[in-house]
Design a protein around this motif. Structure first.
Motif, PDB file in Angstrom:
ATOM      1  N   ILE A   1       3.704  -1.046  -9.853  1.00 51.85           N
ATOM      2  CA  ILE A   1       2.569  -1.392 -10.707  1.00 51.85           C
ATOM      3  C   ILE A   1       2.560  -0.438 -11.887  1.00 51.85           C
ATOM      4  O   ILE A   1       2.926   0.731 -11.761  1.00 51.85           O
ATOM      5  CB  ILE A   1       1.236  -1.330  -9.920  1.00 51.85           C
ATOM      6  CG1 ILE A   1       0.091  -1.869 -10.766  1.00 51.85           C
ATOM      7  CG2 ILE A   1       0.947   0.077  -9.422  1.00 51.85           C
ATOM      8  CD1 ILE A   1      -1.181  -2.130  -9.971  1.00 51.85           C
TER       9      ILE A   1
ATOM     10  N   LEU B   1       0.491 -10.208  -2.116  1.00 47.38           N
ATOM     11  CA  LEU B   1       0.595  -9.847  -3.531  1.00 47.38           C
ATOM     12  C   LEU B   1       1.788  -8.913  -3.750  1.00 47.38           C
ATOM     13  O   LEU B   1       1.785  -7.769  -3.319  1.00 47.38           O
ATOM     14  CB  LEU B   1      -0.694  -9.167  -4.004  1.00 47.38           C
ATOM     15  CG  LEU B   1      -0.752  -8.766  -5.481  1.00 47.38           C
ATOM     16  CD1 LEU B   1      -0.629  -9.993  -6.377  1.00 47.38           C
ATOM     17  CD2 LEU B   1      -2.053  -8.006  -5.773  1.00 47.38           C
TER      18      LEU B   1
ATOM     19  N   LEU C   1       3.254  -5.157  -2.291  1.00 48.05           N
ATOM     20  CA  LEU C   1       3.311  -4.653  -3.664  1.00 48.05           C
ATOM     21  C   LEU C   1       4.364  -3.552  -3.781  1.00 48.05           C
ATOM     22  O   LEU C   1       4.332  -2.572  -3.040  1.00 48.05           O
ATOM     23  CB  LEU C   1       1.942  -4.110  -4.066  1.00 48.05           C
ATOM     24  CG  LEU C   1       1.755  -3.677  -5.523  1.00 48.05           C
ATOM     25  CD1 LEU C   1       1.907  -4.865  -6.457  1.00 48.05           C
ATOM     26  CD2 LEU C   1       0.384  -3.032  -5.703  1.00 48.05           C
TER      27      LEU C   1
ATOM     28  N   SER D   1       1.089 -13.263  -7.090  1.00 47.64           N
ATOM     29  CA  SER D   1       1.333 -12.565  -8.354  1.00 47.64           C
ATOM     30  C   SER D   1       0.107 -12.620  -9.247  1.00 47.64           C
ATOM     31  O   SER D   1      -0.688 -13.556  -9.181  1.00 47.64           O
ATOM     32  CB  SER D   1       2.543 -13.157  -9.080  1.00 47.64           C
ATOM     33  OG  SER D   1       2.299 -14.487  -9.460  1.00 47.64           O
ATOM     34  N   VAL D   2      -0.017 -11.581 -10.078  1.00 44.03           N
ATOM     35  CA  VAL D   2      -1.144 -11.465 -10.996  1.00 44.03           C
ATOM     36  C   VAL D   2      -0.627 -10.948 -12.325  1.00 44.03           C
ATOM     37  O   VAL D   2       0.191 -10.015 -12.359  1.00 44.03           O
ATOM     38  CB  VAL D   2      -2.210 -10.493 -10.449  1.00 44.03           C
ATOM     39  CG1 VAL D   2      -3.261 -10.186 -11.498  1.00 44.03           C
ATOM     40  CG2 VAL D   2      -2.874 -11.071  -9.211  1.00 44.03           C
TER      41      VAL D   2
ATOM     42  N   VAL E   1       2.551  -7.526  -9.934  1.00 47.39           N
ATOM     43  CA  VAL E   1       1.435  -7.305 -10.846  1.00 47.39           C
ATOM     44  C   VAL E   1       2.021  -6.880 -12.180  1.00 47.39           C
ATOM     45  O   VAL E   1       2.606  -5.799 -12.287  1.00 47.39           O
ATOM     46  CB  VAL E   1       0.468  -6.224 -10.325  1.00 47.39           C
ATOM     47  CG1 VAL E   1      -0.638  -5.978 -11.344  1.00 47.39           C
ATOM     48  CG2 VAL E   1      -0.138  -6.645  -8.991  1.00 47.39           C
TER      49      VAL E   1
END
Length: 199
Positions: free
Chosen positions: A66, A42, A63, A22-23, A45
């Motif tokens: 986003i 990932l 992902l 995660s970011v 986000v």
């Protein structure tokens, strides 16, 4: 997980960080080319992206969603190979070559403001809801191997006429149906509900 918000991710900053899950970005993050290329774990986000480089999230196959700033230019291969990406909730101004190639779960994309759509941009996106605009220009094989629902204008016949005027070429795409622009709102609401259920 990266602790703290990221405002800028430089070229290849996190390339192939396979344990990154995660970011957290700022609300106007700048993401350089290949910044998260090949981060195949990932999944999350948060924040939003104001500028994105080529192949920035290429092959981030976990992902799902986003947030991008409306009017962003999406460059070549930006999300290529993001197999679980389900929706892009904005209308970009341009889409580069292979930008979403292989995004097999991508459900809807708003192209109302996109003046250019690159070669192979949506190739192998298996079933798409596509909202067209007045000034679309479509590259070769942009919708190769796609099944497509087309949204434009006041009724189905206008949508069909608009699609035909684009002279989309290359690949074995199939049109599932034509719909008015007014029907688009329902598709995006359904997509958001499905995304929230999946997550």
């Amino acid at each position: 997980t990266v602790k703290g918000q990221i405002a800028n991710a430089s070229t290849s900053a996190f390339e192939q960080c396979n344990k990154l899950t995660s970011v957290e970005l700022t609300n106007s993050a700048i993401i350089a080319e290949r910044a998260f290329w090949g981060c195949d774990s990932l999944a999350s986000v948060t924040g939003s992206v104001a500028s994105i480089g080529e192949s920035a999230f290429c092959n981030c196959n976990q992902l799902t969603i986003i947030n991008l700033k409306d009017g962003i230019n999406i460059p070549d291969s930006a999300f290529s190979g993001c197999e679980r990406l389900t929706s892009i909730a904005i209308s970009p101004t341009s889409i580069g070559k292979n930008a979403f190639a292989g995004c097999v779960q991508l459900g809807n994309i708003d192209l109302k403001n996109a003046t250019s759509i690159g070669d192979y941009a949506f190739s192998y996106c298996l079933e798409l809801d596509v909202r067209l605009g007045d000034n679309n220009s479509v590259g070769n094989y942009a919708f190769a191997d796609c099944k497509i629902n087309v949204y434009y204008g006041d009724n189905a016949s206008e949508a069909e006429s608009k699609w035909n005027s684009l002279n989309v070429s290359g690949g074995s795409f199939k049109i599932l149906g034509y719909y008015s622009d007014a029907m688009w709102e329902g598709t995006t609401v359904i997509a958001q509900l499905l995304t929230s259920i999946m997550n």
